[in-house]
Design a protein around this motif. Structure first.
Motif, PDB file in Angstrom:
ATOM      1  N   ILE A 128       0.869  -1.170   0.000  1.00 32.38           N
ATOM      2  CA  ILE A 128       0.000   0.000   0.000  1.00 32.38           C
ATOM      3  C   ILE A 128       0.905   1.220   0.000  1.00 32.38           C
ATOM      4  CG2 ILE A 128      -1.816   1.274   1.198  1.00 32.38           C
ATOM      5  CD1 ILE A 128      -2.628  -1.352   2.532  1.00 32.38           C
ATOM      6  N   THR A 129       0.819   2.019  -1.050  1.00 28.92           N
ATOM      7  CA  THR A 129       1.646   3.219  -1.152  1.00 28.92           C
ATOM      8  C   THR A 129       0.765   4.448  -1.344  1.00 28.92           C
ATOM      9  OG1 THR A 129       1.868   3.164  -3.559  1.00 28.92           O
ATOM     10  CG2 THR A 129       3.440   1.839  -2.280  1.00 28.92           C
ATOM     11  N   SER A 130       1.299   5.600  -0.954  1.00 34.50           N
ATOM     12  CA  SER A 130       0.543   6.830  -1.171  1.00 34.50           C
ATOM     13  C   SER A 130       0.394   7.098  -2.667  1.00 34.50           C
ATOM     14  CB  SER A 130       1.230   8.004  -0.470  1.00 34.50           C
ATOM     15  OG  SER A 130       2.581   8.111  -0.854  1.00 34.50           O
ATOM     16  N   GLY A 131       1.378   6.626  -3.457  1.00 31.37           N
ATOM     17  CA  GLY A 131       1.263   6.781  -4.900  1.00 31.37           C
ATOM     18  C   GLY A 131       0.135   5.963  -5.492  1.00 31.37           C
ATOM     19  N   GLU A 132      -0.070   4.751  -4.965  1.00 33.61           N
ATOM     20  CA  GLU A 132      -1.182   3.919  -5.424  1.00 33.61           C
ATOM     21  C   GLU A 132      -2.520   4.538  -5.047  1.00 33.61           C
ATOM     22  OE1 GLU A 132      -3.204   1.160  -7.376  1.00 33.61           O
ATOM     23  OE2 GLU A 132      -1.005   1.077  -7.298  1.00 33.61           O
ATOM     24  N   LEU A 133      -2.621   5.046  -3.828  1.00 34.53           N
ATOM     25  CA  LEU A 133      -3.862   5.677  -3.388  1.00 34.53           C
ATOM     26  C   LEU A 133      -4.164   6.922  -4.219  1.00 34.53           C
ATOM     27  CD1 LEU A 133      -3.531   5.364   0.499  1.00 34.53           C
ATOM     28  CD2 LEU A 133      -4.910   3.963  -1.049  1.00 34.53           C
ATOM     29  N   THR A 134      -3.123   7.700  -4.530  1.00 29.61           N
ATOM     30  CA  THR A 134      -3.305   8.875  -5.384  1.00 29.61           C
ATOM     31  C   THR A 134      -3.858   8.474  -6.744  1.00 29.61           C
ATOM     32  OG1 THR A 134      -1.502  10.079  -4.300  1.00 29.61           O
ATOM     33  CG2 THR A 134      -2.109  10.787  -6.514  1.00 29.61           C
ATOM     34  N   HIS A 135      -3.267   7.436  -7.322  1.00 33.90           N
ATOM     35  CA  HIS A 135      -3.715   6.952  -8.635  1.00 33.90           C
ATOM     36  C   HIS A 135      -5.174   6.520  -8.588  1.00 33.90           C
ATOM     37  CE1 HIS A 135      -3.008   5.160 -12.655  1.00 33.90           C
ATOM     38  NE2 HIS A 135      -3.933   4.303 -12.268  1.00 33.90           N
ATOM     39  N   GLN A 136      -5.546   5.765  -7.561  1.00 26.94           N
ATOM     40  CA  GLN A 136      -6.916   5.249  -7.474  1.00 26.94           C
ATOM     41  C   GLN A 136      -7.932   6.367  -7.273  1.00 26.94           C
ATOM     42  OE1 GLN A 136      -7.812   2.231  -8.211  1.00 26.94           O
ATOM     43  NE2 GLN A 136      -5.698   1.533  -8.457  1.00 26.94           N
ATOM     44  N   TYR A 137      -7.607   7.359  -6.469  1.00 20.55           N
ATOM     45  CA  TYR A 137      -8.530   8.477  -6.258  1.00 20.55           C
ATOM     46  C   TYR A 137      -8.715   9.295  -7.537  1.00 20.55           C
ATOM     47  CZ  TYR A 137      -9.363   8.191  -1.220  1.00 20.55           C
ATOM     48  OH  TYR A 137      -9.787   7.804   0.029  1.00 20.55           O
ATOM     49  N   LEU A 138      -7.619   9.488  -8.280  1.00 21.59           N
ATOM     50  CA  LEU A 138      -7.716  10.231  -9.529  1.00 21.59           C
ATOM     51  C   LEU A 138      -8.452   9.430 -10.598  1.00 21.59           C
ATOM     52  CD1 LEU A 138      -4.177  11.866  -9.748  1.00 21.59           C
ATOM     53  CD2 LEU A 138      -6.364  13.070  -9.564  1.00 21.59           C
ATOM     54  N   LEU A 139      -8.343   8.120 -10.539  1.00 30.01           N
ATOM     55  CA  LEU A 139      -9.014   7.267 -11.515  1.00 30.01           C
ATOM     56  C   LEU A 139     -10.513   7.185 -11.247  1.00 30.01           C
ATOM     57  CD1 LEU A 139      -8.728   5.211 -13.870  1.00 30.01           C
ATOM     58  CD2 LEU A 139      -8.383   3.443 -12.130  1.00 30.01           C
ATOM     59  N   ARG A 140     -10.879   6.935  -9.998  1.00 32.31           N
ATOM     60  CA  ARG A 140     -12.291   6.711  -9.657  1.00 32.31           C
ATOM     61  C   ARG A 140     -13.078   8.006  -9.517  1.00 32.31           C
ATOM     62  NH1 ARG A 140     -11.038   2.218  -4.922  1.00 32.31           N
ATOM     63  NH2 ARG A 140     -10.062   0.671  -6.294  1.00 32.31           N
ATOM     64  N   ARG A 141     -12.451   9.011  -8.913  1.00 28.23           N
ATOM     65  CA  ARG A 141     -13.085  10.321  -8.704  1.00 28.23           C
ATOM     66  C   ARG A 141     -14.451  10.206  -8.032  1.00 28.23           C
ATOM     67  NH1 ARG A 141     -10.931  14.987 -11.572  1.00 28.23           N
ATOM     68  NH2 ARG A 141      -8.928  14.396 -12.471  1.00 28.23           N
ATOM     69  N   ASN A 142     -14.573   9.272  -7.120  1.00 27.78           N
ATOM     70  CA  ASN A 142     -15.833   9.146  -6.380  1.00 27.78           C
ATOM     71  C   ASN A 142     -15.826   9.964  -5.090  1.00 27.78           C
ATOM     72  OD1 ASN A 142     -13.945   7.579  -5.098  1.00 27.78           O
ATOM     73  ND2 ASN A 142     -15.070   5.655  -5.263  1.00 27.78           N
ATOM     74  N   ASP A 143     -14.722  10.660  -4.858  1.00 25.69           N
ATOM     75  CA  ASP A 143     -14.654  11.606  -3.748  1.00 25.69           C
ATOM     76  C   ASP A 143     -14.964  12.997  -4.297  1.00 25.69           C
ATOM     77  OD1 ASP A 143     -13.314  12.212  -0.844  1.00 25.69           O
ATOM     78  OD2 ASP A 143     -12.743  13.751  -2.302  1.00 25.69           O
ATOM     79  N   PRO A 144     -15.826  13.769  -3.651  1.00 26.78           N
ATOM     80  CA  PRO A 144     -16.230  15.079  -4.187  1.00 26.78           C
ATOM     81  C   PRO A 144     -15.055  16.010  -4.468  1.00 26.78           C
ATOM     82  CG  PRO A 144     -17.668  14.435  -2.385  1.00 26.78           C
ATOM     83  CD  PRO A 144     -16.564  13.424  -2.418  1.00 26.78           C
ATOM     84  N   TRP A 145     -14.031  15.990  -3.593  1.00 23.02           N
ATOM     85  CA  TRP A 145     -12.900  16.892  -3.804  1.00 23.02           C
ATOM     86  C   TRP A 145     -12.156  16.523  -5.082  1.00 23.02           C
ATOM     87  CZ3 TRP A 145      -7.579  16.977  -4.235  1.00 23.02           C
ATOM     88  CH2 TRP A 145      -6.962  18.222  -4.022  1.00 23.02           C
ATOM     89  N   PHE A 146     -11.922  15.238  -5.296  1.00 18.87           N
ATOM     90  CA  PHE A 146     -11.223  14.797  -6.503  1.00 18.87           C
ATOM     91  C   PHE A 146     -12.102  14.989  -7.740  1.00 18.87           C
ATOM     92  CE2 PHE A 146      -8.420  12.868  -3.475  1.00 18.87           C
ATOM     93  CZ  PHE A 146      -7.191  12.793  -4.117  1.00 18.87           C
TER      94      PHE A 146
END
Length: 242
Positions: A128-146
């Motif tokens: 689990i890396t912060s880079g992986e989490l960044t990628h997943q948040y940018l890919l899914r964009r299911n968080d309002p901020w992203f």
């Protein structure tokens, strides 16, 4: 229950595992807090002396071990002495091991790096890396901020350490703040090219100037590695969190 540990302390020195029983004497607890403490189920036993990690592993109390990598398992270029052998012995006890890292790289890239350094990737149940989490948040964009970020970004990345790909994220790399919806910081050595092919080296001071101007304009930023520095052999490298 999981046990979080830095394997820089792999040498079997004397260590303490302390309970946090509310009836223990505070002065005794302070004396035992010379090293990091964990929770012991038996609150009647305040502290237990261990000869090394083998004793801890053989208790069977901790089923999952979370392991940092840089400065713990390796120095960025080679594994620390005894790290590989220790993990192999821990794996024989049935312990599940997961790498937890602030690396801006993705999880599979992290495991591949471990392989190149001499670690058997099968020792780990994942990374689990912060880079992986960044990628997943940018890919899914299911968080309002992203979801509200937009698609045009200035990409701060690596040069000598290897640029990080944004493939599959549907982002457009730009090089000027006037066109940028946000800044994505993976590294501190270069800035991504608008063509999407590679990056050009840039001094840290110039990158900092871009960030200062971005703050003045209220442009949001994602930092894929919150560390201030990381270890690389005998040197320290400035990270995006700085």
């Amino acid at each position: 229950m999981a046990f979080t540990i830095g394997l820089a302390s792999l040498v079997p020195e004397h260590s303490w595992i302390c309970s946090t029983g509310k009836h223990q004497k505070k002065d005794l607890y302070r004396r035992r807090m010379s090293t990091t403490c964990s929770i012991v189920k038996n609150e009647n036993q305040i502290c237990r002396s261990l000869r090394g990690l083998r004793d801890l592993a053989q208790t069977g109390q901790y089923k999952a071990w979370l392991l940092d990598q840089f400065g713990v398992l390796h120095d960025g270029q080679r594994p620390y002495r005894g790290a590989i052998a220790t993990l192999e012995q821990l794996a024989q006890t049935g312990i599940k091991m997961v790498i937890i890292s602030n690396s801006s790289r993705r999880a599979l890239t992290t495991l591949e790096k471990m392989r190149k350094l001499g670690f058997d990737p099968s020792l780990f149940d994942g990374a689990i890396t912060s880079g992986e989490l960044t990628h997943q948040y940018l890919l899914r964009r299911n968080d309002p901020w992203f979801a509200a970020l937009g698609r045009r970004c200035i990409h701060m990345t690596w040069s000598e350490r290897g640029a990080i790909s944004l493939e599959g994220l549907g982002l457009q790399i730009v090089e000027d703040l006037e066109s940028a919806d946000f800044i994505l910081a993976h590294g501190t050595e270069a800035i991504g090219l608008e063509s999407g092919n590679g990056a050009k080296k840039m001094e840290l001071e110039k990158l900092e100037q871009i960030l200062e101007n971005a703050v003045a304009k209220g442009i949001p930023m994602i930092v894929a590695n919150p560390d201030h520095v990381t270890v690389e052999a005998r040197a320290l490298r400035v990270m995006p969190g700085k």
